[in-house]
Each structure stands twice: as C-alpha cells, then as structure tokens.
Write an enzyme that holds these catalytic residues in place. Structure first.
Site, mmCIF file in Angstrom:
data_model
loop_
_atom_site.group_PDB
_atom_site.id
_atom_site.type_symbol
_atom_site.label_atom_id
_atom_site.label_comp_id
_atom_site.label_asym_id
_atom_site.label_seq_id
_atom_site.Cartn_x
_atom_site.Cartn_y
_atom_site.Cartn_z
ATOM 1 C CG ASP A 91 8.607 1.381 30.618
ATOM 2 O OD1 ASP A 91 9.207 1.226 29.522
ATOM 3 O OD2 ASP A 91 8.897 0.426 31.571
ATOM 4 C CE LYS A 141 8.745 -0.773 14.115
ATOM 5 N NZ LYS A 141 8.613 -1.422 12.839
ATOM 6 C CB THR A 156 1.763 2.549 5.286
ATOM 7 O OG1 THR A 156 2.840 1.821 5.755
ATOM 8 C CG2 THR A 156 0.669 1.756 4.906
ATOM 9 C CG ASN A 193 15.659 -2.197 25.211
ATOM 10 O OD1 ASN A 193 15.954 -3.081 24.539
ATOM 11 N ND2 ASN A 193 14.452 -1.828 25.890
ATOM 12 C CE LYS A 205 -3.584 2.087 2.895
ATOM 13 N NZ LYS A 205 -4.274 2.162 4.134
ATOM 14 C CB ILE A 252 -3.668 -6.682 2.408
ATOM 15 C CG1 ILE A 252 -3.414 -5.841 3.733
ATOM 16 C CG2 ILE A 252 -2.462 -7.022 1.583
ATOM 17 C CD1 ILE A 252 -2.785 -6.706 4.563
ATOM 18 C CE1 TYR A 268 3.236 -5.927 14.513
ATOM 19 C CE2 TYR A 268 4.220 -6.258 16.657
ATOM 20 C CZ TYR A 268 4.074 -6.512 15.225
ATOM 21 O OH TYR A 268 4.985 -7.306 14.732
ATOM 22 C CB SER A 303 5.565 -3.444 11.840
ATOM 23 O OG SER A 303 6.315 -2.249 11.415
ATOM 24 C CE LYS A 351 2.227 -9.951 12.557
ATOM 25 N NZ LYS A 351 2.283 -9.864 10.861
ATOM 26 C CB ALA A 382 -3.962 -7.928 20.624
ATOM 27 C CB THR A 439 5.988 -10.618 15.732
ATOM 28 O OG1 THR A 439 6.490 -10.144 16.993
ATOM 29 C CG2 THR A 439 4.278 -10.362 16.091
ATOM 30 C CG ASP A 440 9.548 -12.309 19.534
ATOM 31 O OD1 ASP A 440 9.045 -11.320 19.054
ATOM 32 O OD2 ASP A 440 10.899 -12.369 19.938
ATOM 33 C CD GLU A 441 6.758 -7.086 19.801
ATOM 34 O OE1 GLU A 441 5.765 -6.287 19.999
ATOM 35 O OE2 GLU A 441 7.719 -6.886 19.072
HETATM 36 P P1 NAD Z 1 7.468 -2.434 8.059
HETATM 37 O O1 NAD Z 1 6.442 -1.404 8.780
HETATM 38 O O2 NAD Z 1 8.757 -1.784 7.690
HETATM 39 O O3 NAD Z 1 6.832 -2.834 6.663
HETATM 40 C C1 NAD Z 1 5.311 -3.219 6.470
HETATM 41 C C2 NAD Z 1 5.136 -3.007 5.173
HETATM 42 O O4 NAD Z 1 3.541 -3.233 4.840
HETATM 43 C C3 NAD Z 1 5.206 -1.449 4.498
HETATM 44 O O5 NAD Z 1 5.733 -1.641 3.216
HETATM 45 C C4 NAD Z 1 3.868 -0.935 4.463
HETATM 46 O O6 NAD Z 1 3.699 0.026 3.199
HETATM 47 C C5 NAD Z 1 3.047 -2.397 3.884
HETATM 48 N N1 NAD Z 1 1.488 -2.296 4.505
HETATM 49 C C6 NAD Z 1 0.908 -1.819 5.665
HETATM 50 N N2 NAD Z 1 -0.283 -1.908 5.665
HETATM 51 C C7 NAD Z 1 -0.630 -2.273 4.545
HETATM 52 C C8 NAD Z 1 -1.790 -2.648 3.806
HETATM 53 N N3 NAD Z 1 -2.936 -2.380 4.248
HETATM 54 N N4 NAD Z 1 -1.941 -3.246 2.463
HETATM 55 C C9 NAD Z 1 -0.726 -3.362 1.976
HETATM 56 N N5 NAD Z 1 0.425 -3.057 2.266
HETATM 57 C C10 NAD Z 1 0.558 -2.656 3.696
HETATM 58 O O7 NAD Z 1 7.407 -3.841 9.021
HETATM 59 P P2 NAD Z 1 8.519 -4.952 9.098
HETATM 60 O O8 NAD Z 1 9.123 -4.647 10.168
HETATM 61 O O9 NAD Z 1 9.056 -5.000 7.711
HETATM 62 O O10 NAD Z 1 7.747 -6.254 9.307
HETATM 63 C C11 NAD Z 1 7.179 -7.207 8.319
HETATM 64 C C12 NAD Z 1 6.463 -8.039 8.997
HETATM 65 O O11 NAD Z 1 7.344 -8.930 9.767
HETATM 66 C C13 NAD Z 1 5.294 -7.732 9.854
HETATM 67 O O12 NAD Z 1 4.058 -8.580 9.449
HETATM 68 C C14 NAD Z 1 5.562 -7.795 11.221
HETATM 69 O O13 NAD Z 1 4.568 -8.015 12.033
HETATM 70 C C15 NAD Z 1 6.464 -9.181 11.147
HETATM 71 N N6 NAD Z 1 7.759 -9.042 12.120
HETATM 72 C C16 NAD Z 1 8.609 -7.880 12.128
HETATM 73 C C17 NAD Z 1 9.687 -8.110 13.056
HETATM 74 C C18 NAD Z 1 10.379 -6.777 13.134
HETATM 75 O O14 NAD Z 1 11.457 -6.947 14.046
HETATM 76 N N7 NAD Z 1 10.556 -5.809 12.453
HETATM 77 C C19 NAD Z 1 9.876 -9.159 13.931
HETATM 78 C C20 NAD Z 1 8.992 -10.335 13.562
HETATM 79 C C21 NAD Z 1 7.992 -10.328 12.706
HETATM 80 P P1 TYD Z 2 11.171 -1.461 19.016
HETATM 81 O O1 TYD Z 2 12.232 -1.279 18.048
HETATM 82 O O2 TYD Z 2 10.039 -0.492 18.854
HETATM 83 O O3 TYD Z 2 10.665 -2.997 18.843
HETATM 84 P P2 TYD Z 2 9.729 -3.629 19.758
HETATM 85 O O4 TYD Z 2 8.999 -2.596 20.470
HETATM 86 O O5 TYD Z 2 8.765 -4.357 18.652
HETATM 87 O O6 TYD Z 2 10.649 -4.845 20.515
HETATM 88 O O7 TYD Z 2 11.776 -1.443 20.371
HETATM 89 C C1 TYD Z 2 12.864 -2.301 20.938
HETATM 90 C C2 TYD Z 2 13.104 -2.032 22.377
HETATM 91 O O8 TYD Z 2 13.551 -0.688 22.503
HETATM 92 C C3 TYD Z 2 11.627 -2.225 23.117
HETATM 93 O O9 TYD Z 2 12.092 -2.651 24.373
HETATM 94 C C4 TYD Z 2 11.341 -0.458 23.459
HETATM 95 C C5 TYD Z 2 12.613 0.182 23.609
HETATM 96 N N1 TYD Z 2 12.599 1.273 22.824
HETATM 97 C C6 TYD Z 2 13.230 2.601 23.613
HETATM 98 O O10 TYD Z 2 13.605 2.247 24.757
HETATM 99 N N2 TYD Z 2 13.289 3.813 23.081
HETATM 100 C C7 TYD Z 2 12.506 4.234 21.734
HETATM 101 O O11 TYD Z 2 12.678 5.060 21.198
HETATM 102 C C8 TYD Z 2 12.184 3.218 20.959
HETATM 103 C C9 TYD Z 2 11.682 2.968 19.585
HETATM 104 C C10 TYD Z 2 12.300 1.728 21.611
#
Ligand code: NAD
Ligand code: TYD
Length: 360
Positions: free
Chosen positions: A296, A205, A37, A265, A35, A61, A166, A86, A170, A168, A131-133
C-alpha cells in the site's frame, strides 16, 4: 477581463482549461505559463497552439522577477493558477520539490499580482485551483453495497487535515491565497476539486497508467486491497466549472467541485479492464489476470467524497457526463492516441516507472 494568465497550462487539467478559454473567448489573450516539467507537454495543445489569442511562456512560477515581468508585459488582469507538482507518490519520495513549487511558487505569483495590481482590484481576479485532498480522508462507514460509501462528505467548511506531502503543500498554498485576500484585499477565489480523469493525463496516475498497461499486457499495481475510494470527475466538466467560477464566483469564496461519483479502486479497475478489453476485442474478463496487489501507499487516504451542492445551488454547475460515458470516451482516446502515449513512455518515464514499481 481580457488578459488571462493560466499557469500549468501544458499539464493535464491546464491544457483543457487553456483550450476551453481559447475557443470560447476569442477576445481574451490567453497566456499559458508553464515550466514544462516531466508533466508538462506542449503536445497537449497542438490543436490550438497557433491561435492568435494564445501565447506560451516557458517559466518557473518560483522565479518572482520573471512573474513580475510577465504581469507587466502582458498586462495581466486575471490569473487561473494550476501549476503544481501533482502526484502523491512522487511527493512521498521528494517532498521538497512539492513545498518549493506548490507553496513558494504560489507565493511568488500572489506577490507578483499584489505588487502589479497595487490595490487597483477592480476587474482583477486571482483564482487558485486546489484539491479535495487537503481535507484529509473520510471514513468508510458503508463499505458494502452501492455508493456513497460513508455518511460524511467534504464540504467547504470541512477542516483541513492533509496527510501526504502533496496535500500538505496544496493546503499551505490555499492558506497563503486566503491570507492575501484577508491581509491585502487581493481578489481571490479557491476551488477544491475531486480526482479528474480524461484525455492528456500523465500516465503515472491510475486511469491512464492502467489503460496503457492493459494495452501492453503489463501488471496493474493495485495498492493495498484496492478498497480506497476516490470521487471521479471528467476533466472537461472541471474545466467548465473553472470557467463559471472564474467569471461568476464570489471573491474570497471557496467552492467544492465534484460529481458525487465514488468508486472503490478495485471496482474502477474492473470497469477499465472491461472497457479496454471490449474495445480491443478481447474476451470479457481477459485482462483481469493482470491485477497485482502491491504494498500500500504510505499514509494512503481511505476515502474522498466531495459535496458540490454549493456550486450547484449558487452558480448552477453540474457535471454533464455519466461516468460510464466518460470512461468509455477516455479509454478510446488513449487507445486512439498511442503516439501521444509512446512519446511520453519512451523517455525518462521508464526509469521513473521502474523506480516506482520495479522492473515488471
Ligand atoms: P499536472 O501534473 O498534469 O500538470 C502540472 C503542470 O504544472 C505541468 O504542465 C507542469 O509542467 C507545470 N508546473 C509544475 N511545476 C511548475 C513550476 N514550478 N512553474 C511552472 N509550471 C510548473 O497536474 P494536473 O493534474 O493537471 O493538476 C493541475 C492542478 O489541479 C494542480 O494544482 C492540482 O493540485 C490540481 N488538482 C488536480 C486534480 C487531479 O485529479 N489531477 C484534482 C484536483 C485538483
Ligand atoms: P492517483 O491517480 O495517484 O490519484 P490520487 O492519489 O491523487 O487520488 O491514484 C488514485 C487511486 O489509485 C489512489 O487511491 C491510489 C491508487 N493507485 C493504485 O492503486 N495503483 C497505482 O498504480 C496508482 C498510480 C494509484
């Protein structure tokens, strides 16, 4: 399988998966549906966008009719579903968008696959990336010394106990995927991966945000006391696991993906500071003054730690990079690709950043 639909391919992990598949499988047609975003960025795929085995489709989607059209038009026989909202902090501010995209969007894709494939499941596959979350949080029973910081790990049998909007959303999407297998026979597979890091991650992130803030001498907002533990995996190792599981994983199975790489962290932040300072030629410890402890995150999960033994034993996957190597590679990438970062941080990003962290 020849025609693969990858959703969310313009995002962080998705772009690595798209690149891997385009390079490794010239005979496949890779359809990247996104999309675009705030998190989607076609600049993440500049190096491969003109390849003959690649197509980009801009679509949501949640648009079921469009999903049906895409399945028909490209004769899709495999799906790797990554599109999602995400970021946990955003989900706390706006849970509805997360329910819509992550739950209803996944449902719309599942239904489109089911209707198009219509029981002809041979050589078809719907692979859902989670995700593990979804497993909730583990206790910090051994907070001192070296990792692991607790006795327990998330396994494929750990019960779902999501805490953030998030996770919930997933979790709900994971349940729908499994329900489509159990009810209709859709050939599904689900993986639950730990935190990813590496190039092309949106700088909201932790790791890219902090690298960029150090570079600009801006505060590093550490939530709470910085004691929360995350389990970090280099994104290309995740993409490699996705390739293996997409091709060899068993239908209806779940695989956990992680590198047994837990970091508090605050310790991780110090490694990032050390690495950035070294590369920029600053004195050791120079940027530690930027560490700023802030309120926090609400419902902040204490510890994530993935047990990926099943994936190693059954499919032979192991992470390839040591963390120190991965972090150095990542820091260098962000510092070398300042234009990529500036293009993101020059627009709407600033408003988002201020609404999250104030005008620091
Ligand atoms: P991201 O936010 O970087 O990318 C998400 C992508 O999805 C973007 O390109 C966005 O434009 C697209 N998108 C969002 N809403 C959409 C919609 N309605 N229709 C079509 N496209 C849409 O996310 P990421 O970190 O690359 O994560 C990708 C996947 O992996 C997610 O499902 C996330 O839950 C999972 N995941 C991420 C992590 C992590 O550490 N980043 C870890 C485990 C699992
Ligand atoms: P994040 O990258 O948002 O991933 P997730 O929340 O999915 O694990 O955050 C990683 C860890 O870092 C999480 O414990 C939250 C913390 N965090 C900070 O302390 N400061 C920040 O500005 C951000 C974005 C995250």
């Amino acid at each position: 399988m020849k025609n693969i639909l990858i959703t969310g391919g313009a995002g962080f992990i998705g772009s690595h998966v798209v690149r891997l598949f385009i390079n490794k499988y010239p005979d496949y047609k890779i359809v990247n549906l996104d999309k675009l975003t705030y998190a989607g960025n076609l600049a993440n795929l500049k190096d491969v966008e003109n390849r003959p085995n690649y197509v980009f489709v801009k679509a949501d989607i949640c648009d079921y009719d469009k999903m049906l059209e895409v399945f028909e038009q490209y004769d899709i026989d495999g799906v790797i579903h990554l599109a999602a909202e995400s970021h946990v902090d955003r989900s706390i501010k706006d849970p509805f968008t997360f329910a819509k995209t992550n739950v209803m969007g996944t449902l719309s894709l599942l239904q489109a696959a089911k209707v198009t494939w219509d029981g002809h499941w041979d050589n078809k596959r719907f692979y859902h990336i989670s995700t593990d979350e979804v497993y909730g949080a583990l206790e910090l029973t051994k907070p001192e010394g070296n990792p692991p910081y607790g006795d327990k790990f998330f396994t494929e049998d750990t019960k779902y106990q999501p805490h953030s909007p998030y996770s919930a959303a997933k979790a709900s999407s994971d349940h729908f995927v499994r329900a489509f297998h159990d009810t209709y026979g859709l050939p599904t597979v689900v993986t639950n991966c730990s935190n990813n890091y590496g190039p092309y991650q949106f700088p909201e992130k932790l790791i890219p945000l902090f690298i960029n803030n150090i570079r600009h001498d801006k505060p590093l907002p550490v939530y709470g006391k910085g004691e929360n533990v995350r389990d970090w995996l280099f994104v290309e190792d995740h993409a490699r696991a996705i390739d293996i599981i997409f091709h060899k994983g068993k239908i209806a199975e779940t695989y956990n993906i992680g590198g047994f790489n837990e970091w508090k962290n605050i310790d991780l932040v110090k490694v990032i500071i050390k690495t950035v300072d070294k590369i920029l030629g600053n004195p050791e410890g120079y940027s530690e003054k930027l560490i700023t402890y802030v309120t926090d995150r609400a419902g902040h999960d204490l510890r994530y730690a993935i047990d990926s033994t099943k994936l190693k034993n059954e499919l032979g996957w192991e992470p390839s990079l040591q963390f120190e190597e991965g972090i150095e590679k990542t820091v260098r990438w962000y510092l070398d690709n300042q234009e990529w970062m500036d293009n993101i941080t020059s627009g709407e990003y600033e408003k988002y950043y201020e609404s999250m962290y104030g005008n620091r």
